[in-house]
Design an enzyme around this catalytic site. Structure first.
Site, PDB file in Angstrom:
ATOM      1  N   ARG A   1       0.820  -1.366   0.111  1.00 38.71           N
ATOM      2  CA  ARG A   1       0.018   0.236  -0.086  1.00 38.71           C
ATOM      3  C   ARG A   1       0.905   1.316   0.037  1.00 38.71           C
ATOM      4  NH1 ARG A   1      -5.276  -1.239   1.400  1.00 38.71           N
ATOM      5  NH2 ARG A   1      -5.682   0.919   2.043  1.00 38.71           N
TER       6      ARG A   1
ATOM      7  N   ASN B   1      -4.373   7.009   7.036  1.00 37.01           N
ATOM      8  CA  ASN B   1      -4.350   6.752   5.560  1.00 37.01           C
ATOM      9  C   ASN B   1      -5.492   7.567   4.993  1.00 37.01           C
ATOM     10  OD1 ASN B   1      -5.683   3.663   3.946  1.00 37.01           O
ATOM     11  ND2 ASN B   1      -4.743   5.436   3.295  1.00 37.01           N
ATOM     12  N   GLY B   2      -5.242   8.387   4.062  1.00 38.02           N
ATOM     13  CA  GLY B   2      -6.004   9.465   3.418  1.00 38.02           C
ATOM     14  C   GLY B   2      -5.455  10.745   3.260  1.00 38.02           C
TER      15      GLY B   2
ATOM     16  N   HIS C   1      -0.068   7.889 -38.478  1.00 37.48           N
ATOM     17  CA  HIS C   1      -0.603   9.258 -38.285  1.00 37.48           C
ATOM     18  C   HIS C   1       0.233   9.993 -37.214  1.00 37.48           C
ATOM     19  CE1 HIS C   1      -3.793   8.344 -40.904  1.00 37.48           C
ATOM     20  NE2 HIS C   1      -4.316   7.447 -39.947  1.00 37.48           N
TER      21      HIS C   1
ATOM     22  N   GLU D   1       5.712   0.114 -15.608  1.00 36.26           N
ATOM     23  CA  GLU D   1       5.591   0.201 -14.179  1.00 36.26           C
ATOM     24  C   GLU D   1       6.522  -0.593 -13.312  1.00 36.26           C
ATOM     25  OE1 GLU D   1       1.653  -0.813 -12.780  1.00 36.26           O
ATOM     26  OE2 GLU D   1       1.518  -2.252 -13.977  1.00 36.26           O
TER      27      GLU D   1
ATOM     28  N   LYS E   1      -0.224  -0.205  -4.340  1.00 34.06           N
ATOM     29  CA  LYS E   1      -1.122  -0.996  -5.068  1.00 34.06           C
ATOM     30  C   LYS E   1      -2.537  -0.417  -4.947  1.00 34.06           C
ATOM     31  CE  LYS E   1      -2.511  -5.694  -6.071  1.00 34.06           C
ATOM     32  NZ  LYS E   1      -1.961  -5.623  -7.402  1.00 34.06           N
TER      33      LYS E   1
ATOM     34  N   GLU F   1      -1.995  -2.744 -22.119  1.00 36.63           N
ATOM     35  CA  GLU F   1      -1.570  -3.555 -20.846  1.00 36.63           C
ATOM     36  C   GLU F   1      -0.254  -3.789 -20.821  1.00 36.63           C
ATOM     37  OE1 GLU F   1      -2.474  -3.547 -17.778  1.00 36.63           O
ATOM     38  OE2 GLU F   1      -1.684  -5.498 -16.906  1.00 36.63           O
TER      39      GLU F   1
ATOM     40  N   TRP G   1       2.697   6.050   1.949  1.00 34.55           N
ATOM     41  CA  TRP G   1       2.880   6.635   0.631  1.00 34.55           C
ATOM     42  C   TRP G   1       2.535   8.264   0.611  1.00 34.55           C
ATOM     43  CZ3 TRP G   1      -0.115   8.732  -3.373  1.00 34.55           C
ATOM     44  CH2 TRP G   1       0.486   8.615  -4.726  1.00 34.55           C
TER      45      TRP G   1
ATOM     46  N   LYS H   1       2.577  -2.653 -18.120  1.00 31.50           N
ATOM     47  CA  LYS H   1       3.380  -3.708 -17.298  1.00 31.50           C
ATOM     48  C   LYS H   1       4.870  -3.401 -17.346  1.00 31.50           C
ATOM     49  CE  LYS H   1       1.131  -5.313 -15.063  1.00 31.50           C
ATOM     50  NZ  LYS H   1      -0.235  -4.833 -15.090  1.00 31.50           N
TER      51      LYS H   1
END
Ligand code: G6P
Length: 606
Positions: free
Chosen positions: A27, A98-99, A504, A488, A601, A481, A72, A485
């Site tokens: 987290r 958290n927040g 284009h 990241e 995450k 995707e 984080w 992957k």
């Protein structure tokens, strides 16, 4: 983001908190801290990982009450001082949070005018000062916390202890998850059951606005006004072992390798081979209602959004209902028109991504019909929606999503089959899809066997600073995707484009140091895709083709060949080698595979 843990009981809190924080590191992992209560509060906090924190927590860090945090950063850089817990000036009250407190600046200015001295740059410290102001005069810590929260605007999951009330923790939730764990004469709380399952399976999820008081012998929960609420404990069916690497070097490789199993779990009991339909009881929708929707709108963030793009394609192809996917983060901010004839589908592995949750809440406020495709059972989004499909993929720990992505695409195939068969999808086509889905676990196993070949390609391509990913129509979300992957976890710059759009603009970027990963399934667009490869090669670009046949050496330098399924389901299989490609590139570049820099995450902030 951020993970919080709390403990009250007869054991020493510190080892339990450290173990819990380790489980919550997905987290956030830029700093960590713990505080225990034993004749006053004892604190340790550091910039860095939970392992760094463990090194500075002494063996004699005793006390049966404590709270911990892994961060984080939002307000203030990662540093020892900005790490949580935050304490009041008299060191009586400690808070982990958290927040985001949106009116932190305003509250801070008021408190400073009253003489408070702040030591950190965080929004959280405001809470410690606010609670400390009344804790002396209120009959309980609970009351002091409630009073403080009255002046707070924003999101929070918090845990608070008072050095002078050594037997209790107060936790509260508004937008950031808090789950209580019920033990034998001990209580736990955490941001996620991951931190609790070693100690108990009996849990209680707090709702937004709720506050709980935990003591060793039990807990009480209260609604925002102070009225006591009755909560039924839930037994979670995950085991501590689900959160281990299981002998793999990284969680990511474990989760990629588990996919034959996790896909089988998503499909279990849902395929009907007699009527060629899907059983999706969790949708809570009869055939008449299922027929009534004219559109499907899919929302999710990050990889969930890309899996939603695969989903939209499946719904349009199999059910012939117009469908599209949009990032939930954009959707919620553009005052969306909510249409009664549209079915809204929210996707989330964690079930707690704030942007997705807020979009669901906005939809519900406007009377929209929302279903969820969610992995985490009992999570906030799962509880908010009208029905849905659980993935049953088991806990996904690595920050980059793999098995949840695949299972979400499978859930969409089931949903599209279900919708298709109440509309015009023939029994023969239904059977084709049912048979195709049943084949997927074995075919994924086949792809995983190519691990060494893909690792070799990854080492070769990881020397490039940038990579292009292209795909047409069904292949485009796969390309997106794949690029996601790679960027990241390896930090290689990667862009995804529809193959048809290359000429284009982005073709200008193609050259010897910008190779292209081209998704080229054997479908009706094969020739068009091969023409694109020719155009790339003509500009000196290298090509790694991912498809169903070995390419002509004139068109591609390298290839990964995957087993063929039905054209509608092929995107699911084409994604798997791209997960391995990103994984091995990240390993070759010695990246922190499971915890890439700057990310988390579960993004529980806006
Ligand atoms: C974060 C993660 C992504 C994930 C996204 C959505 O950004 O880093 O890997 O895809 O959140 O998460 P969710 O839990 O809602 O699927």
């Amino acid at each position: 983001m951020c993970g919080i843990v709390a403990y009250v009981g007869a054991k020493d809190a510190a080892p339990i908190l450290l173990e819990g924080l380790q489980r919550l590191e997905y987290r956030g992992y830029d700093s960590a801290g713990v505080v225990v209560s034993n004749k006053g509060l004892k604190v340790r906090k550091v910039k860095g990982r939970v392992a760094d924190l463990a090194k500075v927590v002494p063996a004699r860090f005793k006390g049966g009450l404590g709270i911990g945090h892994t961060r984080w950063a939002t307000h203030g850089v990662p540093s020892d001082v900005n790490a949580h817990p935050h304490l009041s000036a008299d060191e009586r009250v400690a808070v982990v949070h958290n927040g985001i407190i949106e009116n932190a600046d305003e509250l801070r200015a008021k408190l400073e005018a009253d003489g408070a001295v702040f030591v950190s740059e965080t929004d959280t410290e405001v809470l410690a000062h606010l609670i400390a102001r009344t804790v002396e005069d209120t009959p309980s810590l609970e009351e002091a916390v409630r009073l403080a929260l009255k002046s707070v605007v924003g999101t929070y999951g918090i845990a608070v202890i008072d050095g002078q009330r050594p037997g209790e923790v107060v936790v509260a939730r508004n937008g950031s998850p808090i789950v209580l764990g019920i033990g034998e004469k001990e209580m736990f709380a955490a941001s996620d059951v991951a931190a609790l399952v070693r100690y108990t399976r009996q849990v209680v999820h707090l709702e937004d606005g709720e506050l709980a008081v935990l003591k060793a012998d039990g807990f009480h929960t209260f609604a925002s006004g102070g009225r006591e609420t009755a909560k039924e404990p839930l037994t979670v069916d995950v085991e501590a072992g689900h959160y281990d690497t299981g002998g793999y070097e990284h969680y990511l490789l474990k989760e990629i390798s588990e996919q034959p199993d996790t896909v089988a779990r998503t499909l279990r009991g849902r395929l009907d081979e007699r009527f060629h339909i899907a059983h999706l009881g969790g949708l809570n929708m009869d055939a008449r209602e299922t027929r009534s929707f004219r559109r499907v709108k899919i929302i999710g963030c990050g990889s969930a959004y890309y899996s939603g793009q695969i989903g939209a394609q499946l719904v349009e192809e199999l059910a012939r209902i117009p469908a599209d996917a949009e990032p939930a983060s954009e959707f919620r901010y553009r005052n969306p028109v909510v249409d009664p004839d549209t079915l809204y589908v929210a996707i989330s592995q964690s079930g707690e991504t704030y942007d997705t949750l807020a979009a669901v809440q906005e939809l519900k406020r406007k009377g929209g019909r929302v279903i969820g495709i969610v992995n985490a059972v009992g999570s906030a989004i799962a509880r908010e929606v009208d029905g849905g499909i659980y993935l049953h993929a088991g806990p996904e720990v690595s920050v980059a999503s793999t098995k949840a992505f695949t299972s979400t695409a499978i859930a969409f195939a089931l949903l599209a089959l279900h919708f298709g068969r109440v509309h015009d999808l023939s029994p023969a086509d239904g059977r084709r899809i049912v048979d195709g889905l049943a084949k997927l676990p074995d075919q994924i196993e086949e792809i995983l066997k190519q691990g060494d070949h893909i690792a070799e390609l990854a080492r070769k391509y990881a020397t490039n600073p940038s990579m292009m990913f292209v795909g047409r129509v069904r292949g485009y979300p796969v390309a997106r995707e794949g690029a996601q992957k790679l960027k990241e976890i390896s930090y290689i710059h990667a862009e995804a484009y529809p193959a048809s759009e290359l000429k284009h603009g982005p073709l200008a970027l193609i050259g010897p140091d910008m190779p292209t990963v081209a998704i080229v399934p054997d479908d009706e667009l094969l020739d068009k895709n091969l023409t694109t490869l020719g155009e790339i090669r003509a500009r000196g670009g290298n090509v790694l083709m991912v498809g169903h046949r070995r390419p002509d050496a004139k068109l591609a330098d390298d290839s990964i060949v995957v087993p063929k399924n039905e054209i509608e389901l092929d995107p699911i299989l084409l994604t798997i080698p791209l997960q391995l490609l990103a994984y091995h590139a990240a390993v070759a570049l010695e990246r922190d595979v499971d915890r890439p820099r700057n990310l988390a995450k579960s993004v529980t902030v806006e």
